[in-house]
Enzyme design. Structure first.
Site, PDB file in Angstrom:
ATOM      1  N   TYR A  80       5.111   4.948   6.422  1.00 27.69           N
ATOM      2  CA  TYR A  80       3.651   4.810   6.400  1.00 27.69           C
ATOM      3  C   TYR A  80       3.007   6.184   6.273  1.00 27.69           C
ATOM      4  O   TYR A  80       3.669   7.221   6.427  1.00 27.69           O
ATOM      5  CB  TYR A  80       3.136   4.079   7.651  1.00 27.69           C
ATOM      6  CG  TYR A  80       3.243   4.891   8.915  1.00 27.69           C
ATOM      7  CD1 TYR A  80       2.178   5.682   9.354  1.00 27.69           C
ATOM      8  CD2 TYR A  80       4.407   4.901   9.662  1.00 27.69           C
ATOM      9  CE1 TYR A  80       2.274   6.449  10.503  1.00 27.69           C
ATOM     10  CE2 TYR A  80       4.514   5.654  10.814  1.00 27.69           C
ATOM     11  CZ  TYR A  80       3.446   6.425  11.229  1.00 27.69           C
ATOM     12  OH  TYR A  80       3.546   7.196  12.358  1.00 27.69           O
ATOM     13  N   CYS A  81       1.709   6.194   5.999  1.00 29.00           N
ATOM     14  CA  CYS A  81       0.936   7.437   5.893  1.00 29.00           C
ATOM     15  C   CYS A  81      -0.474   7.183   6.423  1.00 29.00           C
ATOM     16  O   CYS A  81      -0.634   6.433   7.370  1.00 29.00           O
ATOM     17  CB  CYS A  81       0.927   7.943   4.446  1.00 29.00           C
ATOM     18  SG  CYS A  81       0.148   6.805   3.286  1.00 29.00           S
ATOM     19  N   ARG A  82      -1.477   7.745   5.809  1.00 33.51           N
ATOM     20  CA  ARG A  82      -2.855   7.531   6.261  1.00 33.51           C
ATOM     21  C   ARG A  82      -3.480   6.304   5.612  1.00 33.51           C
ATOM     22  O   ARG A  82      -4.093   5.482   6.275  1.00 33.51           O
ATOM     23  CB  ARG A  82      -3.721   8.773   5.983  1.00 33.51           C
ATOM     24  CG  ARG A  82      -5.145   8.666   6.534  1.00 33.51           C
ATOM     25  CD  ARG A  82      -5.938   9.953   6.372  1.00 33.51           C
ATOM     26  NE  ARG A  82      -6.044  10.397   5.000  1.00 33.51           N
ATOM     27  CZ  ARG A  82      -6.974   9.992   4.135  1.00 33.51           C
ATOM     28  NH1 ARG A  82      -7.880   9.124   4.506  1.00 33.51           N
ATOM     29  NH2 ARG A  82      -6.990  10.444   2.904  1.00 33.51           N
ATOM     30  N   GLY A  84      -1.792   4.658   2.578  1.00 31.41           N
ATOM     31  CA  GLY A  84      -0.825   3.910   1.782  1.00 31.41           C
ATOM     32  C   GLY A  84      -0.435   4.593   0.488  1.00 31.41           C
ATOM     33  O   GLY A  84       0.539   4.215  -0.146  1.00 31.41           O
ATOM     34  N   VAL A 108      -1.534   4.055   8.522  1.00 27.21           N
ATOM     35  CA  VAL A 108      -1.099   4.038   9.922  1.00 27.21           C
ATOM     36  C   VAL A 108      -1.659   2.847  10.696  1.00 27.21           C
ATOM     37  O   VAL A 108      -0.934   2.201  11.449  1.00 27.21           O
ATOM     38  CB  VAL A 108      -1.410   5.387  10.625  1.00 27.21           C
ATOM     39  CG1 VAL A 108      -2.901   5.662  10.691  1.00 27.21           C
ATOM     40  CG2 VAL A 108      -0.796   5.452  12.008  1.00 27.21           C
TER      41      VAL A 108
END
Length: 122
Positions: A80-82, A84, A108
């Protein structure tokens, strides 16, 4: 004619409500035992809040491929990231490197909702 218009309007409202409910549902991501949760954001973003137990492998570090290659290819990974965007890029890179079980959990907040893993800070 008026009854037909009212019936069509009611049907349209039902279809719209059903569509909106389906769009707002958060998909579930199963987290099998032994899965590695990977946060591909920067260390500063990670420090602001990350999924409990996640490791940080910064996609933008310039050494992502070398760092991620330290993980077993046959492991199970949830990335995951901030928002996508970076997680999608990371999953693509990991797949190209030969990783076989990689899930993009998006941003997230979405990842937390989908996995049930809380967001924590260190």
């Amino acid at each position: 004619m008026r009854r037909i218009r009212l019936a069509l309007a009611a049907l349209a409202a039902v279809v719209l409500a059903t569509s909106l409910a389906a769009c707002s549902a958060t998909p579930s991501v199963a987290v099998p035992e032994g899965a590695v949760i990977i946060d591909v954001r920067t260390p500063d973003e990670y420090a602001e809040g990350h999924l409990e137990g996640a490791i940080n492998v910064n996609l933008q570090s310039g050494s992502f491929e070398q760092q991620i290659a330290e993980q077993p290819l046959d492991g199970t990974y949830i990335v995951y990231c901030r928002t996508g965007n970076r997680s999608a890029q990371a999953v693509s890179i990991m797949t190209d490197l030969g990783f076989t079980d990689v899930t993009d959990a998006g941003g997230v907040s979405d990842a937390s909702a989908a996995t049930g893993i809380p967001i924590v800070t260190d």
